[in-house]
Design an enzyme around this catalytic site. Structure first.
Site, PDB file in Angstrom:
ATOM      1  N   LYS A  86       0.836  -1.211   0.000  1.00  0.00           N
ATOM      2  CA  LYS A  86       0.000   0.000   0.000  1.00  0.00           C
ATOM      3  C   LYS A  86       0.869   1.259   0.000  1.00  0.00           C
ATOM      4  O   LYS A  86       0.688   2.157  -0.808  1.00  0.00           O
ATOM      5  CB  LYS A  86      -0.933   0.033   1.223  1.00  0.00           C
ATOM      6  CG  LYS A  86      -1.848  -1.161   1.339  1.00  0.00           C
ATOM      7  CD  LYS A  86      -2.750  -1.078   2.551  1.00  0.00           C
ATOM      8  CE  LYS A  86      -2.051  -1.114   3.900  1.00  0.00           C
ATOM      9  NZ  LYS A  86      -1.384  -2.394   4.220  1.00  0.00           N
ATOM     10  N   ARG A  97     -10.175   0.753   8.274  1.00  0.00           N
ATOM     11  CA  ARG A  97      -9.790  -0.610   8.644  1.00  0.00           C
ATOM     12  C   ARG A  97     -10.886  -1.340   9.385  1.00  0.00           C
ATOM     13  O   ARG A  97     -10.726  -2.522   9.714  1.00  0.00           O
ATOM     14  CB  ARG A  97      -8.582  -0.559   9.585  1.00  0.00           C
ATOM     15  CG  ARG A  97      -7.302  -0.746   8.840  1.00  0.00           C
ATOM     16  CD  ARG A  97      -6.199  -0.769   9.853  1.00  0.00           C
ATOM     17  NE  ARG A  97      -5.139   0.027   9.322  1.00  0.00           N
ATOM     18  CZ  ARG A  97      -3.904  -0.412   9.166  1.00  0.00           C
ATOM     19  NH1 ARG A  97      -3.573  -1.602   9.559  1.00  0.00           N
ATOM     20  NH2 ARG A  97      -3.005   0.369   8.646  1.00  0.00           N
ATOM     21  N   ARG A 126      11.839  -5.205   5.192  1.00  0.00           N
ATOM     22  CA  ARG A 126      11.491  -3.790   4.947  1.00  0.00           C
ATOM     23  C   ARG A 126      12.346  -2.810   5.747  1.00  0.00           C
ATOM     24  O   ARG A 126      12.614  -3.000   6.918  1.00  0.00           O
ATOM     25  CB  ARG A 126      10.025  -3.558   5.311  1.00  0.00           C
ATOM     26  CG  ARG A 126       9.666  -2.073   5.287  1.00  0.00           C
ATOM     27  CD  ARG A 126       8.198  -1.829   5.315  1.00  0.00           C
ATOM     28  NE  ARG A 126       7.558  -2.327   6.507  1.00  0.00           N
ATOM     29  CZ  ARG A 126       6.242  -2.289   6.680  1.00  0.00           C
ATOM     30  NH1 ARG A 126       5.469  -1.827   5.735  1.00  0.00           N
ATOM     31  NH2 ARG A 126       5.722  -2.741   7.789  1.00  0.00           N
ATOM     32  N   ARG A 156      10.817  -1.115  11.320  1.00  0.00           N
ATOM     33  CA  ARG A 156       9.690  -0.800  12.190  1.00  0.00           C
ATOM     34  C   ARG A 156       9.580  -1.767  13.354  1.00  0.00           C
ATOM     35  O   ARG A 156       9.814  -2.949  13.208  1.00  0.00           O
ATOM     36  CB  ARG A 156       8.398  -0.817  11.369  1.00  0.00           C
ATOM     37  CG  ARG A 156       8.100   0.545  10.787  1.00  0.00           C
ATOM     38  CD  ARG A 156       6.976   0.521   9.800  1.00  0.00           C
ATOM     39  NE  ARG A 156       5.786  -0.181  10.248  1.00  0.00           N
ATOM     40  CZ  ARG A 156       4.674  -0.265   9.511  1.00  0.00           C
ATOM     41  NH1 ARG A 156       4.638   0.321   8.326  1.00  0.00           N
ATOM     42  NH2 ARG A 156       3.630  -0.918   9.953  1.00  0.00           N
ATOM     43  N   ARG A 167      -1.239  -8.389  13.450  1.00  0.00           N
ATOM     44  CA  ARG A 167      -1.715  -7.421  12.445  1.00  0.00           C
ATOM     45  C   ARG A 167      -2.434  -8.131  11.310  1.00  0.00           C
ATOM     46  O   ARG A 167      -3.453  -7.656  10.818  1.00  0.00           O
ATOM     47  CB  ARG A 167      -0.528  -6.600  11.905  1.00  0.00           C
ATOM     48  CG  ARG A 167      -0.002  -5.581  12.923  1.00  0.00           C
ATOM     49  CD  ARG A 167       1.436  -5.207  12.650  1.00  0.00           C
ATOM     50  NE  ARG A 167       1.634  -4.612  11.355  1.00  0.00           N
ATOM     51  CZ  ARG A 167       2.783  -4.653  10.683  1.00  0.00           C
ATOM     52  NH1 ARG A 167       3.838  -5.258  11.201  1.00  0.00           N
ATOM     53  NH2 ARG A 167       2.876  -4.084   9.510  1.00  0.00           N
TER      54      ARG A 167
HETATM   55  P1  AP5 Z   1       4.792  -1.610   2.053  1.00  0.00           P
HETATM   56  O1  AP5 Z   1       4.460  -0.793   0.847  1.00  0.00           O
HETATM   57  O2  AP5 Z   1       5.490  -0.952   3.176  1.00  0.00           O
HETATM   58  O3  AP5 Z   1       3.472  -2.384   2.575  1.00  0.00           O
HETATM   59  P2  AP5 Z   1       2.148  -1.849   3.254  1.00  0.00           P
HETATM   60  O4  AP5 Z   1       1.007  -2.491   2.529  1.00  0.00           O
HETATM   61  O5  AP5 Z   1       2.150  -0.368   3.335  1.00  0.00           O
HETATM   62  O6  AP5 Z   1       2.247  -2.565   4.656  1.00  0.00           O
HETATM   63  P3  AP5 Z   1       2.263  -1.962   6.143  1.00  0.00           P
HETATM   64  O7  AP5 Z   1       2.976  -2.952   6.983  1.00  0.00           O
HETATM   65  O8  AP5 Z   1       2.748  -0.564   6.159  1.00  0.00           O
HETATM   66  O9  AP5 Z   1       0.776  -1.994   6.474  1.00  0.00           O
HETATM   67  P4  AP5 Z   1       0.195  -1.946   7.903  1.00  0.00           P
HETATM   68  O10 AP5 Z   1      -1.241  -1.922   7.659  1.00  0.00           O
HETATM   69  O11 AP5 Z   1       0.645  -3.021   8.795  1.00  0.00           O
HETATM   70  O12 AP5 Z   1       0.865  -0.710   8.592  1.00  0.00           O
HETATM   71  P5  AP5 Z   1       0.384   0.772   8.847  1.00  0.00           P
HETATM   72  O13 AP5 Z   1       1.574   1.600   8.889  1.00  0.00           O
HETATM   73  O14 AP5 Z   1      -0.704   1.113   7.926  1.00  0.00           O
HETATM   74  O15 AP5 Z   1       5.656  -2.877   1.541  1.00  0.00           O
HETATM   75  C1  AP5 Z   1       6.159  -3.824   2.467  1.00  0.00           C
HETATM   76  C2  AP5 Z   1       7.536  -4.330   2.022  1.00  0.00           C
HETATM   77  O16 AP5 Z   1       7.410  -5.058   0.793  1.00  0.00           O
HETATM   78  C3  AP5 Z   1       8.560  -3.222   1.705  1.00  0.00           C
HETATM   79  O17 AP5 Z   1       9.831  -3.649   2.106  1.00  0.00           O
HETATM   80  C4  AP5 Z   1       8.478  -3.042   0.189  1.00  0.00           C
HETATM   81  O18 AP5 Z   1       9.679  -2.544  -0.356  1.00  0.00           O
HETATM   82  C5  AP5 Z   1       8.177  -4.467  -0.243  1.00  0.00           C
HETATM   83  N1  AP5 Z   1       7.355  -4.549  -1.459  1.00  0.00           N
HETATM   84  C6  AP5 Z   1       6.276  -3.771  -1.786  1.00  0.00           C
HETATM   85  N2  AP5 Z   1       5.737  -4.163  -2.953  1.00  0.00           N
HETATM   86  C7  AP5 Z   1       6.483  -5.228  -3.380  1.00  0.00           C
HETATM   87  C8  AP5 Z   1       6.417  -6.081  -4.530  1.00  0.00           C
HETATM   88  N3  AP5 Z   1       5.482  -5.930  -5.453  1.00  0.00           N
HETATM   89  N4  AP5 Z   1       7.337  -7.070  -4.640  1.00  0.00           N
HETATM   90  C9  AP5 Z   1       8.310  -7.262  -3.691  1.00  0.00           C
HETATM   91  N5  AP5 Z   1       8.433  -6.479  -2.590  1.00  0.00           N
HETATM   92  C10 AP5 Z   1       7.520  -5.480  -2.441  1.00  0.00           C
HETATM   93  O19 AP5 Z   1      -0.226   0.651  10.305  1.00  0.00           O
HETATM   94  C11 AP5 Z   1       0.581   0.411  11.426  1.00  0.00           C
HETATM   95  C12 AP5 Z   1      -0.233   0.374  12.704  1.00  0.00           C
HETATM   96  O20 AP5 Z   1      -0.887   1.641  12.915  1.00  0.00           O
HETATM   97  C13 AP5 Z   1      -1.372  -0.636  12.771  1.00  0.00           C
HETATM   98  O21 AP5 Z   1      -0.930  -1.908  13.130  1.00  0.00           O
HETATM   99  C14 AP5 Z   1      -2.265   0.005  13.837  1.00  0.00           C
HETATM  100  O22 AP5 Z   1      -1.728  -0.180  15.104  1.00  0.00           O
HETATM  101  C15 AP5 Z   1      -2.167   1.467  13.499  1.00  0.00           C
HETATM  102  N6  AP5 Z   1      -3.179   1.916  12.525  1.00  0.00           N
HETATM  103  C16 AP5 Z   1      -2.921   2.427  11.276  1.00  0.00           C
HETATM  104  N7  AP5 Z   1      -4.066   2.732  10.644  1.00  0.00           N
HETATM  105  C17 AP5 Z   1      -5.075   2.403  11.511  1.00  0.00           C
HETATM  106  C18 AP5 Z   1      -6.491   2.470  11.429  1.00  0.00           C
HETATM  107  N8  AP5 Z   1      -7.111   2.929  10.337  1.00  0.00           N
HETATM  108  N9  AP5 Z   1      -7.207   2.033  12.490  1.00  0.00           N
HETATM  109  C19 AP5 Z   1      -6.610   1.573  13.602  1.00  0.00           C
HETATM  110  N10 AP5 Z   1      -5.271   1.473  13.751  1.00  0.00           N
HETATM  111  C20 AP5 Z   1      -4.513   1.895  12.712  1.00  0.00           C
HETATM  112 MG    MG Z   2       2.433   1.034   4.918  1.00  0.00          MG
END
Ligand code: AP5
Ligand code: MG
Length: 201
Positions: free
Chosen positions: A13, A79, A113, A145, A156
């Protein structure tokens, strides 16, 4: 135009949102990135453990962020059903794109990552930074992270399947849901996303 990127942890994402915002002049709203800037110790601890933050806190945050904006890529929001209902009262959603990836692949990606502390650019095994530990764009320091530890990743992913995945059914009747195979390369996924967005415009 407002687009939601829906997908499990590691589905790309953040990676894709960064590319899309440059191409389409949209803002990138990542609730995860916003929350990682907080000084609130309780939120920090909840995130570290891989738990979701309360709907009230998130909805307040998103209201502030979207006010006055013309178009956004929403990454990591909504979410939960409550968040999706609240979002409908804030703005109109043009498209929901589901990035589909297996949990196994997600786990593999997250352990490799690295994120820039400064500009939040994301690196991985497919797209490593040129200089180890430094961001290509701003030379900021790269870090791993705290929630990218196996225990937190599992929590998660469970939260994703239980609370977030059902949102696909919520949006389906509007015929705005598109599913993309997130196991492909970053470039291929980006091309597919562009095609969808251009059809929406
Ligand atoms: P990346 O692009 O970083 O993946 P992502 O989908 O953004 O995954 P996240 O881990 O950031 O999602 P998340 O939902 O856990 O975290 P968030 O920060 O939103 O890619 C991942 C890796 O793969 C990278 O190394 C990249 O280079 C690689 N990659 C990408 N595409 C690739 C491909 N095609 N091929 C190979 N490699 C590839 O949330 C964190 C925390 O915040 C949550 O756990 C929660 O506590 C809180 N939070 C956030 N939003 C909310 C909400 N709406 N409600 C409640 N709590 C929330
Ligand atoms: Mg992300």
């Amino acid at each position: 135009m407002n687009i939601i990127l829906l997908g499990a942890q590691g589905s790309g994402k953040g990676t894709q949102a960064q590319l899309l915002k440059e191409k389409y002049n949209l803002i990138h709203v990542s609730t995860g990135d916003l929350l990682r800037e907080t000084t609130d110790e309780k939120i920090k601890q909840q995130m570290k453990e891989g738990k979701l933050i309360s709907d009230e806190q998130i909805i307040k945050l998103i209201k502030e962020k979207l006010s006055g904006e013309e178009g956004a890529i929403l990454d990591g929001f909504p979410r939960t059903l409550r968040q999706a209902e609240a979002l409908d009262e804030i703005t109109h959603i043009d498209g929901v794109i589901e990035l589909k990836l297996t949990d196994e692949e997600a786990l593999k990606r997250l352990s490799g990552r690295k994120t820039c502390k400064n500009c939040k650019t994301v690196y991985g095994t497919e797209n490593p930074s040129k200089k180890q530990g430094k961001c290509d764009k701003c030379t900021g320091e790269l870090y791993q992270r705290e929630d990218d530890k196996p225990e937190a990743i599992k929590k998660r992913l469970t939260a994703y399947h239980e609370e977030t995945e059902p949102l696909i059914e919520y949006y389906k009747p509007r015929k705005i849901v598109h599913t993309v195979d997130a196991s492909k390369s970053i470039k291929e996924i980006f091309a597919n996303l562009c095609k969808i967005i251009e059809e929406l415009a």
